[in-house]
Write a protein that holds these residues in place. Structure first.
Motif, PDB file in Angstrom:
ATOM      1  N   ALA A 192     -28.824 -29.198  99.969  1.00 58.07           N
ATOM      2  CA  ALA A 192     -27.957 -28.500  99.291  1.00 58.07           C
ATOM      3  C   ALA A 192     -27.349 -27.336  99.938  1.00 58.07           C
ATOM      4  O   ALA A 192     -26.575 -26.874  99.380  1.00 58.07           O
ATOM      5  N   ARG A 193     -28.124 -26.923 100.959  1.00 55.50           N
ATOM      6  CA  ARG A 193     -27.693 -25.863 101.788  1.00 55.50           C
ATOM      7  C   ARG A 193     -26.238 -26.382 102.611  1.00 55.50           C
ATOM      8  O   ARG A 193     -25.766 -25.514 103.125  1.00 55.50           O
ATOM      9  N   GLY A 194     -26.135 -27.643 102.710  1.00 53.84           N
ATOM     10  CA  GLY A 194     -25.218 -28.177 103.487  1.00 53.84           C
ATOM     11  C   GLY A 194     -25.538 -29.164 104.781  1.00 53.84           C
ATOM     12  O   GLY A 194     -26.890 -29.682 104.715  1.00 53.84           O
ATOM     13  N   ALA A 195     -24.890 -29.113 105.689  1.00 51.76           N
ATOM     14  CA  ALA A 195     -25.203 -29.931 106.837  1.00 51.76           C
ATOM     15  C   ALA A 195     -26.185 -29.249 107.824  1.00 51.76           C
ATOM     16  O   ALA A 195     -26.409 -28.048 107.884  1.00 51.76           O
ATOM     17  N   PHE A 196     -26.977 -29.935 108.781  1.00 50.07           N
ATOM     18  CA  PHE A 196     -27.590 -29.409 109.714  1.00 50.07           C
ATOM     19  C   PHE A 196     -26.700 -29.572 110.937  1.00 50.07           C
ATOM     20  O   PHE A 196     -25.887 -30.423 111.046  1.00 50.07           O
ATOM     21  N   ILE A 197     -27.278 -29.099 112.118  1.00 52.91           N
ATOM     22  CA  ILE A 197     -26.499 -29.378 113.413  1.00 52.91           C
ATOM     23  C   ILE A 197     -27.655 -29.415 114.368  1.00 52.91           C
ATOM     24  O   ILE A 197     -28.783 -28.695 114.243  1.00 52.91           O
ATOM     25  N   LEU A 198     -27.339 -30.321 115.386  1.00 52.14           N
ATOM     26  CA  LEU A 198     -28.335 -30.379 116.638  1.00 52.14           C
ATOM     27  C   LEU A 198     -27.628 -30.744 117.711  1.00 52.14           C
ATOM     28  O   LEU A 198     -26.785 -31.265 117.806  1.00 52.14           O
ATOM     29  N   PRO A 199     -27.975 -29.694 118.968  1.00 52.34           N
ATOM     30  CA  PRO A 199     -27.074 -30.030 120.347  1.00 52.34           C
ATOM     31  C   PRO A 199     -27.493 -31.240 120.830  1.00 52.34           C
ATOM     32  O   PRO A 199     -28.510 -31.652 120.718  1.00 52.34           O
ATOM     33  N   THR A 200     -26.290 -31.737 121.341  1.00 51.98           N
ATOM     34  CA  THR A 200     -26.591 -33.131 122.150  1.00 51.98           C
ATOM     35  C   THR A 200     -27.178 -32.594 123.683  1.00 51.98           C
ATOM     36  O   THR A 200     -25.935 -32.575 124.455  1.00 51.98           O
ATOM     37  N   THR A 201     -28.018 -32.759 124.252  1.00 45.33           N
ATOM     38  CA  THR A 201     -28.251 -32.146 125.393  1.00 45.33           C
ATOM     39  C   THR A 201     -28.732 -33.190 126.556  1.00 45.33           C
ATOM     40  O   THR A 201     -29.814 -33.298 127.161  1.00 45.33           O
ATOM     41  N   THR A 202     -27.797 -34.037 126.727  1.00 40.42           N
ATOM     42  CA  THR A 202     -27.749 -35.082 127.847  1.00 40.42           C
ATOM     43  C   THR A 202     -27.965 -34.561 129.124  1.00 40.42           C
ATOM     44  O   THR A 202     -27.069 -33.738 129.458  1.00 40.42           O
ATOM     45  N   PRO A 203     -29.025 -34.983 129.812  1.00 37.60           N
ATOM     46  CA  PRO A 203     -29.404 -34.311 130.932  1.00 37.60           C
ATOM     47  C   PRO A 203     -28.456 -34.185 132.176  1.00 37.60           C
ATOM     48  O   PRO A 203     -28.597 -33.330 132.982  1.00 37.60           O
ATOM     49  N   THR A 204     -27.610 -35.268 132.220  1.00 39.36           N
ATOM     50  CA  THR A 204     -26.895 -35.236 133.446  1.00 39.36           C
ATOM     51  C   THR A 204     -25.956 -34.007 134.006  1.00 39.36           C
ATOM     52  O   THR A 204     -26.205 -33.543 134.967  1.00 39.36           O
ATOM     53  N   GLN A 205     -25.191 -33.748 132.971  1.00 40.66           N
ATOM     54  CA  GLN A 205     -24.550 -32.353 133.178  1.00 40.66           C
ATOM     55  C   GLN A 205     -24.547 -31.473 132.135  1.00 40.66           C
ATOM     56  O   GLN A 205     -23.905 -30.464 131.867  1.00 40.66           O
ATOM     57  N   PHE A 206     -25.976 -31.424 131.450  1.00 46.29           N
ATOM     58  CA  PHE A 206     -25.841 -30.287 130.453  1.00 46.29           C
ATOM     59  C   PHE A 206     -26.131 -28.940 131.096  1.00 46.29           C
ATOM     60  O   PHE A 206     -26.716 -28.822 131.950  1.00 46.29           O
ATOM     61  N   ASP A 207     -25.505 -28.190 130.485  1.00 40.84           N
ATOM     62  CA  ASP A 207     -25.303 -26.571 131.020  1.00 40.84           C
ATOM     63  C   ASP A 207     -25.290 -25.670 129.797  1.00 40.84           C
ATOM     64  O   ASP A 207     -24.333 -25.747 128.916  1.00 40.84           O
ATOM     65  N   PRO A 208     -26.347 -25.226 129.534  1.00 40.97           N
ATOM     66  CA  PRO A 208     -26.540 -24.236 128.335  1.00 40.97           C
ATOM     67  C   PRO A 208     -25.488 -23.261 128.229  1.00 40.97           C
ATOM     68  O   PRO A 208     -25.104 -22.996 127.099  1.00 40.97           O
ATOM     69  N   GLN A 209     -25.460 -22.467 129.029  1.00 44.39           N
ATOM     70  CA  GLN A 209     -24.270 -21.455 129.156  1.00 44.39           C
ATOM     71  C   GLN A 209     -22.792 -21.826 128.867  1.00 44.39           C
ATOM     72  O   GLN A 209     -22.132 -21.446 127.948  1.00 44.39           O
ATOM     73  N   GLN A 210     -22.520 -23.025 129.335  1.00 45.63           N
ATOM     74  CA  GLN A 210     -21.270 -23.555 129.166  1.00 45.63           C
ATOM     75  C   GLN A 210     -20.901 -24.039 127.817  1.00 45.63           C
ATOM     76  O   GLN A 210     -19.931 -23.988 127.119  1.00 45.63           O
ATOM     77  N   LEU A 211     -22.200 -24.588 127.284  1.00 48.36           N
ATOM     78  CA  LEU A 211     -22.081 -25.252 126.025  1.00 48.36           C
ATOM     79  C   LEU A 211     -21.984 -24.157 124.884  1.00 48.36           C
ATOM     80  O   LEU A 211     -21.027 -24.136 123.939  1.00 48.36           O
ATOM     81  N   ALA A 212     -22.745 -23.055 125.046  1.00 50.66           N
ATOM     82  CA  ALA A 212     -22.661 -21.854 124.227  1.00 50.66           C
ATOM     83  C   ALA A 212     -21.237 -21.351 124.322  1.00 50.66           C
ATOM     84  O   ALA A 212     -20.732 -20.998 123.137  1.00 50.66           O
ATOM     85  N   SER A 213     -20.605 -21.346 125.169  1.00 44.29           N
ATOM     86  CA  SER A 213     -19.220 -20.601 125.398  1.00 44.29           C
ATOM     87  C   SER A 213     -18.069 -21.531 124.820  1.00 44.29           C
ATOM     88  O   SER A 213     -17.414 -21.116 123.951  1.00 44.29           O
ATOM     89  N   SER A 214     -18.295 -22.940 124.828  1.00 48.75           N
ATOM     90  CA  SER A 214     -17.672 -23.852 124.397  1.00 48.75           C
ATOM     91  C   SER A 214     -17.752 -23.850 122.726  1.00 48.75           C
ATOM     92  O   SER A 214     -16.685 -23.825 121.927  1.00 48.75           O
ATOM     93  N   VAL A 215     -18.925 -23.839 122.288  1.00 51.67           N
ATOM     94  CA  VAL A 215     -19.042 -23.706 120.862  1.00 51.67           C
ATOM     95  C   VAL A 215     -18.278 -22.445 120.321  1.00 51.67           C
ATOM     96  O   VAL A 215     -17.752 -22.388 119.196  1.00 51.67           O
ATOM     97  N   ALA A 216     -18.619 -21.379 120.964  1.00 48.60           N
ATOM     98  CA  ALA A 216     -17.912 -19.976 120.573  1.00 48.60           C
ATOM     99  C   ALA A 216     -16.453 -20.174 120.694  1.00 48.60           C
ATOM    100  O   ALA A 216     -15.576 -19.482 119.967  1.00 48.60           O
ATOM    101  N   ARG A 217     -15.722 -20.756 121.692  1.00 49.87           N
ATOM    102  CA  ARG A 217     -14.220 -21.130 121.562  1.00 49.87           C
ATOM    103  C   ARG A 217     -13.893 -21.954 120.591  1.00 49.87           C
ATOM    104  O   ARG A 217     -12.634 -21.342 119.973  1.00 49.87           O
ATOM    105  N   ILE A 218     -14.765 -22.701 120.258  1.00 44.77           N
ATOM    106  CA  ILE A 218     -14.338 -23.799 118.974  1.00 44.77           C
ATOM    107  C   ILE A 218     -14.252 -22.682 117.787  1.00 44.77           C
ATOM    108  O   ILE A 218     -13.496 -22.745 116.761  1.00 44.77           O
ATOM    109  N   ALA A 219     -15.382 -22.055 117.610  1.00 46.72           N
ATOM    110  CA  ALA A 219     -15.569 -21.221 116.447  1.00 46.72           C
ATOM    111  C   ALA A 219     -14.433 -19.958 116.216  1.00 46.72           C
ATOM    112  O   ALA A 219     -14.217 -19.758 114.959  1.00 46.72           O
ATOM    113  N   ALA A 220     -14.247 -19.720 117.519  1.00 45.40           N
ATOM    114  CA  ALA A 220     -13.065 -18.631 117.261  1.00 45.40           C
ATOM    115  C   ALA A 220     -11.629 -18.975 116.686  1.00 45.40           C
ATOM    116  O   ALA A 220     -11.127 -18.174 116.219  1.00 45.40           O
ATOM    117  N   TRP A 221     -11.303 -20.101 116.882  1.00 45.89           N
ATOM    118  CA  TRP A 221     -10.517 -20.640 116.039  1.00 45.89           C
ATOM    119  C   TRP A 221     -10.320 -20.774 114.321  1.00 45.89           C
ATOM    120  O   TRP A 221      -9.608 -20.715 113.747  1.00 45.89           O
TER     121      TRP A 221
END
Length: 249
Positions: A192-221
């Motif tokens: 009832a609250r809506g969707a949940f979300i879960l990061p996809t943290t594939t280890p090969t090139q996963f970079d948490p700082q870059q991912l947080a920045s990319s999520v912020a870039r999407i949200a800014a639109w």
């Protein structure tokens, strides 16, 4: 049209089930604009018969598929690319510049996956992957655009899950197609609250700082919705972006 494989949304957007391991796990997104079509992500080679069937049900001719767009080249997103190019003779493959060479010569991509899965399991899950002619490939760097019969699609470089990842902004629907950058969200877990979300943290090139920045870039639109490969449309983007950022940290 809603069938066992296809879920339709507004603005000519549909999610076609890639039938990857189970139903509703991976989506191939279809965009249709005045009879011309683009596919975003491809599933595996085993997904393409379902794509062809879905297009036939929608009376979309194979010659009218203009683009096959890859968010990134992980094989649940790009493993069916060469099969798509065989079925859709007029299509161009649009891919991040870091991924283009692996579509032209997929030997290293195949070898890397086989080293994880083994040859037999690789072939069972992903099937055949073939080289794609360089003349049919368009590299899409940050802030580049393509035109789908008058419909503008903007590509944003969004690393974090992988260094070869683009997200695609569709101006008409004011929504993003995010591959794995904006995480995964399976519809059977909606509440009832809506969707949940879960990061996809594939280890090969996963970079948490870059991912947080990319999520912020999407949200800014402030998009009206985000279309995930895993799985399909979610809204309430600001809340989900905050949840993603918290989990990444």
């Amino acid at each position: 049209m809603t069938s066992s494989l296809v879920t339709d949304f507004e603005h000519g957007i549909s999610a076609i089930d890639a039938q990857f391991h189970r139903a509703n796990r991976a989506a191939i997104h279809l965009l249709v604009e005045k009879g011309m079509a683009a596919l975003i992500d491809t599933g595996t080679s085993f997904s393409i018969p379902g794509v062809v069937e879905s297009l036939q049900q929608k009376n979309i001719k194979t010659k009218n598929v203009a683009y096959i767009i890859l968010t990134h080249i992980h094989l649940d997103h790009a493993g069916g690319a060469s099969e798509c190019m065989r079925h859709f003779p007029n299509a161009k493959l649009v891919v991040h510049p870091r991924g283009a060479s692996h579509m032209i010569n997929p030997a290293r991509l195949i070898a890397g996956a086989m080293s994880v899965y083994g040859e037999a399991e690789f072939k069972r899950v992903y099937g055949e992957i073939h080289p794609i002619d360089a003349d049919r490939i368009i590299e899409a760097p940050d802030e580049s655009r393509i035109d789908l019969n008058g419909r503008s699609l903007l590509f944003l470089d969004t690393p974090g899950h992988a260094r070869h990842h683009n997200c695609i902004y569709d101006e008409q629907s004011q929504s993003f197609f995010t591959g794995d950058t904006f995480g995964l969200s399976y519809r059977e877990f909606d509440t009832a609250r809506g969707a949940f979300i879960l990061p996809t943290t594939t280890p090969t090139q996963f970079d948490p700082q870059q991912l947080a920045s990319s999520v912020a870039r999407i949200a800014a639109w402030r998009p009206r919705a985000v279309h995930l490969t895993h799985y399909a449309r979610v809204d309430d983007v600001a809340r989900l972006a905050a949840d993603m950022t918290l989990q990444v940290r």
